[in-house]
Motif scaffolding. Structure first.
Motif, PDB file in Angstrom:
ATOM      1  N   ASN A  23      -5.209  -2.724  -1.286  1.00 52.12           N
ATOM      2  CA  ASN A  23      -6.464  -1.990  -1.308  1.00 52.12           C
ATOM      3  C   ASN A  23      -6.170  -0.609  -0.714  1.00 52.12           C
ATOM      4  OD1 ASN A  23      -9.145  -1.285  -1.469  1.00 52.12           O
ATOM      5  ND2 ASN A  23      -9.700  -2.307   0.428  1.00 52.12           N
ATOM      6  N   PRO A  24      -6.117   0.454  -1.539  1.00 50.11           N
ATOM      7  CA  PRO A  24      -5.725   1.774  -1.037  1.00 50.11           C
ATOM      8  C   PRO A  24      -6.828   2.432  -0.219  1.00 50.11           C
ATOM      9  CG  PRO A  24      -6.264   1.901  -3.361  1.00 50.11           C
ATOM     10  CD  PRO A  24      -6.350   0.450  -2.977  1.00 50.11           C
ATOM     11  N   PHE A  25      -6.423   3.234   0.761  1.00 55.61           N
ATOM     12  CA  PHE A  25      -7.360   3.998   1.580  1.00 55.61           C
ATOM     13  C   PHE A  25      -7.400   5.453   1.115  1.00 55.61           C
ATOM     14  CE2 PHE A  25      -6.128   1.086   5.371  1.00 55.61           C
ATOM     15  CZ  PHE A  25      -6.915   0.075   4.868  1.00 55.61           C
ATOM     16  N   THR A  26      -7.372   5.676  -0.167  1.00 56.61           N
ATOM     17  CA  THR A  26      -7.392   7.022  -0.723  1.00 56.61           C
ATOM     18  C   THR A  26      -8.245   7.043  -1.985  1.00 56.61           C
ATOM     19  OG1 THR A  26      -6.034   8.830  -1.587  1.00 56.61           O
ATOM     20  CG2 THR A  26      -5.266   6.614  -2.051  1.00 56.61           C
ATOM     21  N   ASP A  27      -8.734   8.214  -2.337  1.00 59.92           N
ATOM     22  CA  ASP A  27      -9.511   8.342  -3.566  1.00 59.92           C
ATOM     23  C   ASP A  27      -8.626   8.617  -4.772  1.00 59.92           C
ATOM     24  OD1 ASP A  27      -8.804  10.842  -2.725  1.00 59.92           O
ATOM     25  OD2 ASP A  27     -10.739  11.774  -3.112  1.00 59.92           O
ATOM     26  N   ASP A  28      -7.350   8.931  -4.543  1.00 53.38           N
ATOM     27  CA  ASP A  28      -6.410   9.200  -5.628  1.00 53.38           C
ATOM     28  C   ASP A  28      -5.261   8.192  -5.553  1.00 53.38           C
ATOM     29  OD1 ASP A  28      -4.795  10.208  -7.621  1.00 53.38           O
ATOM     30  OD2 ASP A  28      -4.262  12.039  -6.535  1.00 53.38           O
ATOM     31  N   ILE A  29      -5.427   7.038  -6.205  1.00 48.12           N
ATOM     32  CA  ILE A  29      -4.416   5.986  -6.079  1.00 48.12           C
ATOM     33  C   ILE A  29      -3.122   6.295  -6.822  1.00 48.12           C
ATOM     34  CG2 ILE A  29      -6.003   4.135  -5.506  1.00 48.12           C
ATOM     35  CD1 ILE A  29      -6.084   3.293  -8.346  1.00 48.12           C
ATOM     36  N   THR A  30      -3.096   7.372  -7.625  1.00 46.98           N
ATOM     37  CA  THR A  30      -1.836   7.756  -8.273  1.00 46.98           C
ATOM     38  C   THR A  30      -0.837   8.305  -7.259  1.00 46.98           C
ATOM     39  OG1 THR A  30      -2.673   9.965  -8.828  1.00 46.98           O
ATOM     40  CG2 THR A  30      -2.995   8.221 -10.466  1.00 46.98           C
ATOM     41  N   ARG A  31      -1.277   8.605  -6.040  1.00 47.50           N
ATOM     42  CA  ARG A  31      -0.351   9.054  -4.990  1.00 47.50           C
ATOM     43  C   ARG A  31       0.705   7.996  -4.686  1.00 47.50           C
ATOM     44  NH1 ARG A  31      -4.524  11.562  -0.547  1.00 47.50           N
ATOM     45  NH2 ARG A  31      -5.483  13.068  -1.957  1.00 47.50           N
ATOM     46  N   PHE A  32       0.357   6.738  -4.876  1.00 51.29           N
ATOM     47  CA  PHE A  32       1.302   5.653  -4.598  1.00 51.29           C
ATOM     48  C   PHE A  32       2.496   5.683  -5.538  1.00 51.29           C
ATOM     49  CE2 PHE A  32      -2.411   4.058  -2.433  1.00 51.29           C
ATOM     50  CZ  PHE A  32      -1.882   3.439  -1.320  1.00 51.29           C
ATOM     51  N   GLU A  33       2.342   6.290  -6.704  1.00 50.77           N
ATOM     52  CA  GLU A  33       3.440   6.342  -7.676  1.00 50.77           C
ATOM     53  C   GLU A  33       4.605   7.181  -7.164  1.00 50.77           C
ATOM     54  OE1 GLU A  33       1.414   7.760 -11.145  1.00 50.77           O
ATOM     55  OE2 GLU A  33       0.568   5.790 -11.583  1.00 50.77           O
ATOM     56  N   ARG A  34       4.355   8.068  -6.200  1.00 50.98           N
ATOM     57  CA  ARG A  34       5.415   8.933  -5.657  1.00 50.98           C
ATOM     58  C   ARG A  34       6.139   8.305  -4.465  1.00 50.98           C
ATOM     59  NH1 ARG A  34       1.111  12.755  -6.575  1.00 50.98           N
ATOM     60  NH2 ARG A  34       0.591  12.647  -4.360  1.00 50.98           N
ATOM     61  N   LEU A  35       5.617   7.205  -3.940  1.00 55.96           N
ATOM     62  CA  LEU A  35       6.241   6.570  -2.778  1.00 55.96           C
ATOM     63  C   LEU A  35       7.512   5.820  -3.168  1.00 55.96           C
ATOM     64  CD1 LEU A  35       3.126   5.079  -0.950  1.00 55.96           C
ATOM     65  CD2 LEU A  35       4.382   7.160  -0.374  1.00 55.96           C
ATOM     66  N   LYS A  36       8.521   5.934  -2.325  1.00 57.33           N
ATOM     67  CA  LYS A  36       9.768   5.197  -2.545  1.00 57.33           C
ATOM     68  C   LYS A  36       9.853   3.990  -1.619  1.00 57.33           C
ATOM     69  CE  LYS A  36      12.558   9.089  -4.179  1.00 57.33           C
ATOM     70  NZ  LYS A  36      11.594   9.850  -4.772  1.00 57.33           N
ATOM     71  N   THR A  37       9.325   4.127  -0.397  1.00 51.48           N
ATOM     72  CA  THR A  37       9.299   3.043   0.574  1.00 51.48           C
ATOM     73  C   THR A  37       7.963   3.057   1.314  1.00 51.48           C
ATOM     74  OG1 THR A  37      10.257   4.348   2.372  1.00 51.48           O
ATOM     75  CG2 THR A  37      11.798   3.133   0.975  1.00 51.48           C
ATOM     76  N   ILE A  38       7.639   1.920   1.914  1.00 51.18           N
ATOM     77  CA  ILE A  38       6.471   1.833   2.787  1.00 51.18           C
ATOM     78  C   ILE A  38       6.871   1.071   4.041  1.00 51.18           C
ATOM     79  CG2 ILE A  38       4.715   1.939   0.975  1.00 51.18           C
ATOM     80  CD1 ILE A  38       4.463  -1.135   1.227  1.00 51.18           C
ATOM     81  N   LEU A  39       6.122   1.265   5.102  1.00 53.24           N
ATOM     82  CA  LEU A  39       6.308   0.509   6.328  1.00 53.24           C
ATOM     83  C   LEU A  39       5.127  -0.429   6.476  1.00 53.24           C
ATOM     84  CD1 LEU A  39       7.434   3.342   8.760  1.00 53.24           C
ATOM     85  CD2 LEU A  39       8.872   1.647   7.645  1.00 53.24           C
ATOM     86  N   VAL A  40       5.415  -1.685   6.796  1.00 51.80           N
ATOM     87  CA  VAL A  40       4.375  -2.692   6.982  1.00 51.80           C
ATOM     88  C   VAL A  40       4.418  -3.156   8.430  1.00 51.80           C
ATOM     89  CG1 VAL A  40       3.571  -4.984   6.300  1.00 51.80           C
ATOM     90  CG2 VAL A  40       4.497  -3.429   4.574  1.00 51.80           C
ATOM     91  N   ASP A  41       3.273  -3.080   9.105  1.00 46.63           N
ATOM     92  CA  ASP A  41       3.154  -3.555  10.474  1.00 46.63           C
ATOM     93  C   ASP A  41       2.864  -5.050  10.413  1.00 46.63           C
ATOM     94  OD1 ASP A  41       2.686  -4.028  13.128  1.00 46.63           O
ATOM     95  OD2 ASP A  41       0.999  -2.656  13.305  1.00 46.63           O
ATOM     96  N   HIS A  42       3.859  -5.854  10.791  1.00 45.31           N
ATOM     97  CA  HIS A  42       3.726  -7.310  10.753  1.00 45.31           C
ATOM     98  C   HIS A  42       4.051  -7.863  12.126  1.00 45.31           C
ATOM     99  CE1 HIS A  42       3.740 -11.346   9.170  1.00 45.31           C
ATOM    100  NE2 HIS A  42       4.949 -11.540   9.662  1.00 45.31           N
ATOM    101  N   LYS A  43       3.027  -8.365  12.804  1.00 42.20           N
ATOM    102  CA  LYS A  43       3.192  -8.933  14.146  1.00 42.20           C
ATOM    103  C   LYS A  43       3.866  -7.950  15.098  1.00 42.20           C
ATOM    104  CE  LYS A  43       3.276 -13.660  12.474  1.00 42.20           C
ATOM    105  NZ  LYS A  43       3.997 -14.927  12.412  1.00 42.20           N
ATOM    106  N   LYS A  44       3.360  -6.701  15.079  1.00 45.69           N
ATOM    107  CA  LYS A  44       3.836  -5.619  15.962  1.00 45.69           C
ATOM    108  C   LYS A  44       5.275  -5.204  15.677  1.00 45.69           C
ATOM    109  CE  LYS A  44       0.458  -6.467  19.382  1.00 45.69           C
ATOM    110  NZ  LYS A  44      -0.210  -5.662  20.330  1.00 45.69           N
ATOM    111  N   GLU A  45       5.779  -5.520  14.497  1.00 47.68           N
ATOM    112  CA  GLU A  45       7.113  -5.107  14.060  1.00 47.68           C
ATOM    113  C   GLU A  45       6.955  -4.327  12.766  1.00 47.68           C
ATOM    114  OE1 GLU A  45      11.380  -7.025  12.659  1.00 47.68           O
ATOM    115  OE2 GLU A  45       9.729  -8.344  13.172  1.00 47.68           O
ATOM    116  N   LEU A  46       7.594  -3.151  12.686  1.00 48.78           N
ATOM    117  CA  LEU A  46       7.543  -2.370  11.460  1.00 48.78           C
ATOM    118  C   LEU A  46       8.657  -2.816  10.519  1.00 48.78           C
ATOM    119  CD1 LEU A  46       6.804   1.307  12.512  1.00 48.78           C
ATOM    120  CD2 LEU A  46       5.313  -0.300  11.329  1.00 48.78           C
TER     121      LEU A  46
END
Length: 70
Positions: A23-46
């Motif tokens: 569920n994106p927090f942006t009004d322009d979801i095409t921005r995600f197409e430019r991402l190569k990596t993401i960081l996920v906060d899982h149990k206080k670990e990135l």
């Protein structure tokens, strides 16, 4: 101290290939197409994930990921 920007929330997974429904927090979801990596906060670990492909579907994003440790 580094600061990070939240770009979305993982709301579901799909299948065995690592598909995520986001569920994106942006009004322009095409921005995600430019991402190569993401960081996920899982149990206080990135955790870093490489994005292999992005599919935009209505107001959700599906990203196929490969997990990498930081």
């Amino acid at each position: 101290m580094q600061e990070y920007l939240e770009v979305g929330q993982i709301v579901n997974t799909n299948g065995l290939k690592g598909l995520l429904k986001i569920n994106p927090f942006t009004d322009d979801i095409t921005r995600f197409e430019r991402l190569k990596t993401i960081l996920v906060d899982h149990k206080k670990e990135l955790l870093e994930f490489e994005i292999e492909s992005v599919t935009v579907s209505y107001t959700h994003l599906r990203a196929h990921e490969t997990r990498r440790h930081l």
